[in-house]
Write a protein that holds these residues in place. Structure first.
Motif, PDB file in Angstrom:
ATOM      1  N   ASP A   1       0.953  -1.200   0.002  1.00 41.19           N
ATOM      2  CA  ASP A   1      -0.066  -0.001   0.004  1.00 41.19           C
ATOM      3  C   ASP A   1       1.138   1.352   0.024  1.00 41.19           C
ATOM      4  N   GLU A   2       1.875   1.325   0.822  1.00 39.91           N
ATOM      5  CA  GLU A   2       2.958   2.489   0.797  1.00 39.91           C
ATOM      6  C   GLU A   2       3.489   2.565  -0.402  1.00 39.91           C
TER       7      GLU A   2
ATOM      8  N   GLU B   1       1.039   4.136  -2.924  1.00 41.16           N
ATOM      9  CA  GLU B   1       0.931   5.536  -2.582  1.00 41.16           C
ATOM     10  C   GLU B   1       2.050   6.454  -3.075  1.00 41.16           C
TER      11      GLU B   1
END
Length: 107
Positions: A92-93, A96
């Protein structure tokens, strides 16, 4: 003849006592040493007791091994879940950061 009969009677009593003594000795020896069938039964009983002791110890050890294996499997599953959560968080990071980088490039 009285002396001769008294002597004969004495020899008979001594002989009878010797026979009784011999019978007592034989009886004690046979009583103290069990017959082969009794000895085999006693050996079988001892072997059965020893086998039962070994079986009980093996079952106890097997139960302990199973409990430890179950605990370790649960710990491994928990560790795997934690690692999977961390991997998702890192992915997820990364998404992002990639999105932020693409937006910067567009400016």
């Amino acid at each position: 003849m009285t002396v001769s009969s008294g002597l004969s009677l004495a020899f008979m009593v001594v002989g009878l006592l010797a026979v009784v003594f011999a019978l007592v000795v034989v009886w004690r020896r046979t009583a103290s040493s069990p017959s082969p069938a009794v000895a085999q039964a006693q050996d079988r009983t001892l072997l059965d007791q020893e086998a039962e002791t070994i079986r009980a110890r093996a079952e106890s050890e097997a139960t302990g091994i199973l409990e430890r294996a179950r605990e370790e499997a649960e710990q491994a599953a928990e560790g795997r879940r934690e690692v999977e959560e961390e991997i998702r968080a890192v992915k997820d990071e990364v998404r992002e950061l990639r999105g932020d980088l693409e937006r910067r490039e567009l400016r």
